[in-house]
Design an enzyme around this catalytic site. Structure first.
Site, PDB file in Angstrom:
ATOM      1  N   VAL A  33       0.834  -1.209   0.000  1.00 24.41           N
ATOM      2  CA  VAL A  33       0.000   0.000   0.000  1.00 24.41           C
ATOM      3  C   VAL A  33       0.865   1.253   0.000  1.00 24.41           C
ATOM      4  O   VAL A  33       0.637   2.194  -0.771  1.00 24.41           O
ATOM      5  CB  VAL A  33      -0.961   0.008   1.198  1.00 24.41           C
ATOM      6  CG1 VAL A  33      -1.740   1.321   1.268  1.00 24.41           C
ATOM      7  CG2 VAL A  33      -1.928  -1.170   1.114  1.00 24.41           C
ATOM      8  N   CYS A  45       1.318   3.848   7.035  1.00 26.93           N
ATOM      9  CA  CYS A  45       1.024   2.541   6.448  1.00 26.93           C
ATOM     10  C   CYS A  45       1.818   1.420   7.110  1.00 26.93           C
ATOM     11  O   CYS A  45       1.435   0.246   7.001  1.00 26.93           O
ATOM     12  CB  CYS A  45       1.346   2.543   4.950  1.00 26.93           C
ATOM     13  SG  CYS A  45       0.428   3.732   3.964  1.00 26.93           S
ATOM     14  N   ALA A  46       2.929   1.764   7.749  1.00 23.81           N
ATOM     15  CA  ALA A  46       3.795   0.736   8.336  1.00 23.81           C
ATOM     16  C   ALA A  46       3.059  -0.004   9.446  1.00 23.81           C
ATOM     17  O   ALA A  46       2.333   0.586  10.237  1.00 23.81           O
ATOM     18  CB  ALA A  46       5.072   1.373   8.880  1.00 23.81           C
ATOM     19  N   TYR A  94      -3.435  -9.203  15.683  1.00 22.36           N
ATOM     20  CA  TYR A  94      -3.276  -8.096  14.735  1.00 22.36           C
ATOM     21  C   TYR A  94      -4.459  -7.141  14.836  1.00 22.36           C
ATOM     22  O   TYR A  94      -4.296  -5.922  14.951  1.00 22.36           O
ATOM     23  CB  TYR A  94      -3.138  -8.653  13.315  1.00 22.36           C
ATOM     24  CG  TYR A  94      -3.091  -7.587  12.240  1.00 22.36           C
ATOM     25  CD1 TYR A  94      -1.941  -6.829  12.027  1.00 22.36           C
ATOM     26  CD2 TYR A  94      -4.197  -7.348  11.432  1.00 22.36           C
ATOM     27  CE1 TYR A  94      -1.901  -5.861  11.044  1.00 22.36           C
ATOM     28  CE2 TYR A  94      -4.162  -6.381  10.442  1.00 22.36           C
ATOM     29  CZ  TYR A  94      -3.020  -5.639  10.255  1.00 22.36           C
ATOM     30  OH  TYR A  94      -2.988  -4.676   9.276  1.00 22.36           O
TER      31      TYR A  94
END
Length: 316
Positions: free
Chosen positions: A12, A65-66, A137
């Site tokens: 992304v 985005c990381a 997650y």
């Protein structure tokens, strides 16, 4: 406009970086390893004690985005600790330093896993909900969101949260790549009777929404869900991929309950649930608040994805 894109070497982040550069913005990239093709760039890990001061000078907007994603061969305890350190503490450390550096807006790429793993029939996920993340997650993304909203209340930082479902596009890996491999070989697949529909998002559609949120005056303070606005069942998806590849589609109509039972016996119940259960997103609020709609249709997105896949196979 100066933007820091974290995780800019990822699936992304790379596309967001390209689009931001196309806008004529001053883009600073970030990754865990040096990217000699992109200058200027910063190399550092996403951790609770990372010093971001050199990367945040004169930055107007951070596009975060990381993230730490799924890793193999970890115990649940190891995974939970690692997700907490990177996705929660690492994110909030970056956001606090962004506030201190005078950054105006912080865009956090979260996940629809914050809402849950699947939806009830006819009840798509909405931006407002009772959080039900199930894996480490998803929990870490939810906890990061909570911390960011608290920081926004305390400091005035303009936070924007975006929750995508499965992202596909040229260069996609993991489960979507596996599906394309199956289809390209015309393998018989036992997925012909699955009625449940799922929301997907093409890479350029997600990146376009992110770029929009960097400057849109009403984006701040909102959580946005994103998709191609065209939900599709697994059999429909596989047939479309076969059509684009110009290969036969061989789907066997195994009843979903039997398929789920068989995968459970093989220790793959989670995979069975993702295949057999619906996961739909309602993006009406995103479209209405931002005056935005996905610029690329589902069929065109699949066509671009397959073309890149076929070109890569020819080069191998």
């Amino acid at each position: 406009m100066k933007v820091l894109v974290t995780g800019s070497s990822g699936f992304v982040g790379r596309r967001v970086t390209q689009m931001a550069c196309n806008q004529g913005w001053d883009v600073l990239t970030h990754g865990r390893t040096a990217d000699l093709s992109r200058q200027p760039s910063i190399v550092c890990a996403l951790e609770s004690n990372t010093d971001w001061s050199s990367a945040l000078m004169d930055v107007d907007c951070v596009v975060h985005c990381a993230a730490r994603v799924h890793q193999m061969n970890e115990s649940p305890e190891e995974a939970q600790h690692a997700y907490q350190d990177a996705n929660v503490l690492g994110t909030l450390n970056l956001a606090r330093q962004a506030v201190n550096a005078g950054v105006k807006r912080f865009i956090f790429i979260s996940s629809i896993k914050v809402n849950g793993e699947w939806t009830k029939n006819g009840q798509p996920f909405l931006p407002t909900f009772d959080a039900q993340p199930e894996d480490p997650y998803g929990v870490s993304k939810y906890q990061a969101e909570v911390g960011l909203w608290q920081l926004a209340d305390e400091t005035g930082l303009e936070v924007v949260v975006i929750r995508p479902p499965l992202v596909y596009g040229p260069g996609v890996k993991a489960n979507f790549l596996s599906m394309m491999n199956w289809v390209s070989r015309s393998l018989p697949l036992p997925f012909g009777a699955i009625p449940a529909k799922r929301s997907l998002v093409y890479l350029d559609n997600l990146a376009d929404l992110i770029i929009t949120c960097c400057t849109h005056p009403v984006a701040a303070g909102n959580t946005f869900l994103v998709s191609d606005d065209h939900d599709i069942s697994i059999p429909q998806l596989l047939r479309l991929l076969a059509k684009v590849m110009n290969v036969p589609s061989r789907l066997i109509p195994v009843p979903p309950r039997l398929l789920l039972w068989g995968l459970s016996l093989l220790g793959k119940r989670a995979i069975g649930q993702r295949l057999c259960y619906p996961l739909q997103l309602d993006i009406r609020a995103t479209k209405e608040k931002l005056g935005w709609s996905p610029p690329v249709s589902l069929e065109d997105g699949l066509r671009h994805t397959v073309l890149a896949y076929q070109q890569q196979k020819e080069q191998q």
